[in-house]
Design a protein around this motif. Sequence first.
Motif, PDB file in Angstrom:
ATOM      1  N   UNK A 144      -8.729   0.766  11.897  1.00 14.16           N
ATOM      2  CA  UNK A 144      -9.508   1.357  13.178  1.00 14.16           C
ATOM      3  C   UNK A 144      -8.655   0.882  14.457  1.00 14.16           C
ATOM      4  N   UNK A 145      -7.942   1.693  15.072  1.00  8.85           N
ATOM      5  CA  UNK A 145      -7.334   1.003  16.227  1.00  8.85           C
ATOM      6  C   UNK A 145      -7.885   2.202  17.618  1.00  8.85           C
ATOM      7  N   UNK A 146      -8.264   1.364  18.749  1.00  4.81           N
ATOM      8  CA  UNK A 146      -8.421   2.208  19.786  1.00  4.81           C
ATOM      9  C   UNK A 146      -8.960   1.491  21.093  1.00  4.81           C
ATOM     10  N   UNK A 147      -9.399   2.334  21.977  1.00  4.31           N
ATOM     11  CA  UNK A 147      -9.902   1.872  23.252  1.00  4.31           C
ATOM     12  C   UNK A 147     -10.612   2.870  24.122  1.00  4.31           C
ATOM     13  N   UNK A 148     -11.643   2.133  24.911  1.00  3.89           N
ATOM     14  CA  UNK A 148     -12.452   2.997  25.735  1.00  3.89           C
ATOM     15  C   UNK A 148     -11.494   4.336  26.340  1.00  3.89           C
ATOM     16  N   UNK A 149     -10.503   4.315  26.819  1.00  5.32           N
ATOM     17  CA  UNK A 149      -9.587   5.415  27.474  1.00  5.32           C
ATOM     18  C   UNK A 149      -8.709   6.186  26.643  1.00  5.32           C
ATOM     19  N   UNK A 198      -9.905   6.474  19.254  1.00  3.74           N
ATOM     20  CA  UNK A 198      -8.697   6.190  18.708  1.00  3.74           C
ATOM     21  C   UNK A 198      -8.385   6.878  17.437  1.00  3.74           C
ATOM     22  N   UNK A 199      -7.872   5.979  16.515  1.00  8.68           N
ATOM     23  CA  UNK A 199      -7.340   6.662  15.263  1.00  8.68           C
ATOM     24  C   UNK A 199      -8.058   5.600  14.111  1.00  8.68           C
ATOM     25  N   UNK A 200      -8.119   6.150  12.936  1.00  9.32           N
ATOM     26  CA  UNK A 200      -8.300   5.538  11.593  1.00  9.32           C
ATOM     27  C   UNK A 200      -6.916   5.736  10.972  1.00  9.32           C
ATOM     28  N   UNK A 230     -10.918   9.059  15.541  1.00  4.42           N
ATOM     29  CA  UNK A 230     -12.011   8.325  15.065  1.00  4.42           C
ATOM     30  C   UNK A 230     -12.483   7.654  16.567  1.00  4.42           C
ATOM     31  N   UNK A 231     -13.823   7.229  16.422  1.00  2.26           N
ATOM     32  CA  UNK A 231     -14.631   6.667  17.331  1.00  2.26           C
ATOM     33  C   UNK A 231     -15.556   5.411  16.590  1.00  2.26           C
ATOM     34  N   UNK A 232     -15.354   4.498  17.487  1.00  7.02           N
ATOM     35  CA  UNK A 232     -16.288   3.267  16.976  1.00  7.02           C
ATOM     36  C   UNK A 232     -16.575   2.273  18.096  1.00  7.02           C
ATOM     37  N   UNK A 292      -7.975   8.971  23.625  1.00  5.02           N
ATOM     38  CA  UNK A 292      -8.846  10.402  23.258  1.00  5.02           C
ATOM     39  C   UNK A 292      -8.223  10.954  22.174  1.00  5.02           C
ATOM     40  N   UNK A 293      -8.435  12.447  21.881  1.00  5.84           N
ATOM     41  CA  UNK A 293      -8.032  13.126  21.026  1.00  5.84           C
ATOM     42  C   UNK A 293      -6.493  13.043  20.708  1.00  5.84           C
ATOM     43  N   UNK A 294      -5.894  13.155  21.923  1.00  5.41           N
ATOM     44  CA  UNK A 294      -4.430  13.445  22.085  1.00  5.41           C
ATOM     45  C   UNK A 294      -3.507  12.541  21.508  1.00  5.41           C
ATOM     46  N   UNK A 295      -3.942  11.475  21.252  1.00  5.35           N
ATOM     47  CA  UNK A 295      -3.047  10.309  20.507  1.00  5.35           C
ATOM     48  C   UNK A 295      -3.141  10.706  19.148  1.00  5.35           C
ATOM     49  N   UNK A 296      -4.192  11.015  18.263  1.00  5.04           N
ATOM     50  CA  UNK A 296      -4.355  11.165  17.015  1.00  5.04           C
ATOM     51  C   UNK A 296      -3.522  12.617  16.808  1.00  5.04           C
ATOM     52  N   UNK A 297      -3.367  13.424  17.610  1.00  4.36           N
ATOM     53  CA  UNK A 297      -2.882  14.760  17.376  1.00  4.36           C
ATOM     54  C   UNK A 297      -1.124  14.494  17.556  1.00  4.36           C
TER      55      UNK A 297
END
Length: 433
Positions: free
Chosen positions: A301-306, A344-346, A328-330, A308-313
């Motif tokens: 799981x990789x992510x940050x508050x800023x 972010x994404x899983x 993903x959201x965590x 959004x869905x565009x990264x995974x796409x």
Amino acid sequence: MTISRRGVFRAAGVAAATAAGVAATGGSALASAPAAASGRGRRLRTGADIAAADGWRMFAGRKVGIITNPTGVLDDFTSIVDDMHAKGVDLAAVFGPEHGFRGTAQAGEAEETFIDPRTGVTVYDAYGANVAKMAGFFTAAGVDTVVFDIRDVGVRFYTYIWTMWTAMQAAAQVGDLRFVVLDHPNPLGGRARGPVLQEGYTSGVGLLEIAQQHGMTVGELALFFNATFMERAGQQKLTDLQVVEVKGWRREMVGPDQADRWIPPSPNMPTPQTATLYPGTGLVEATDWSEGRGTTRPFELIGAPYLDHRWAEALDAKRLAGVEFREAYFTPTFSKNAGEVCAGVQVHIMDAEKVDAIEVATHMLVEARRIYPEFSWRGDGGRWIGLLTGSGRFQEQLEAGASAEEIIAAWQPELKKFVRDTRPYLLYGGPRH
């Protein structure tokens, strides 16, 4: 992890070879001992399983100090320290690496020196110890044999191999102690990947010029370190370096031989899937993102508050080999962005044999910087990404707008040289690159 952080004999058994007085200078103590004591007849046996099946006779008459952690177990999951103690090995000391001998400490931490209540053996805090301090431990304990038995995950910035390297130098400094590596398979297989550390970028997460994913076992690394770097470090080469080889492992084998054999080598390495991605997603530690610490899927799981869905796409559209990306959201419970909802994404592993985690992470970073102007390094101006990748080149290329393909191409010449230079020290068959 944080900063503080060929065969010489083959015989019917370890004891037989030792009793015969065969030298093991810079070599391999491969034994064809009887099946492990558990009797389950598992195909893959570690160096510790083989030595234990022979009654630990290779340590008869020796005063032993051992560097190990919770992964230092036999086939039946008995700690090798507990088994050695019960079988009469003169065990003078245990030396705990990052996370400690019993594994109670988090990243960048260790267990303080203590007396192990089960065995009565002194356990020294060896995490972050320099050569002089480690040599002092060996002298204080009065050991004449140092044993290394830890299951590494095959990545330059995973600190256990640097504890081994420090201990090797200390063993030479004290007076050419015997040094024995009880070998384990590399869960990433035997293929080297990624950039090689360059001069000026050494740290507690990389002390020598090896590839980011080195593709070697700890035993092979010990042979390579001794032959290539010991004299450069101002030490005499070890003349009594032995590797008790794994039986039943080849370089093309990715992951543990059996999934039920996996023991987390550190608190945030809970599964083989974590280890598969760690050579690449470990680079996220250099950013202001969460690398999934404080979740049940660290480094997946990789992510940050800023984000959004565009990264995974964007990542999913790349169709990278062996992986797929799920939006993903965590909310991490500790470490970076603790208590904040991260988008972010899983990263899902679809075929572990096809995954090049460092290339995957390179694409992840390139796409994130392209999409999000908020992207930034972890409060150090990018120093950490240089230490993790082994030079300033990765940061320079990324910030200059280079493509992932251009960044990956830049490290290929040094990687090919590393593969060539390490070939004489490989103990196991199968493809190297």
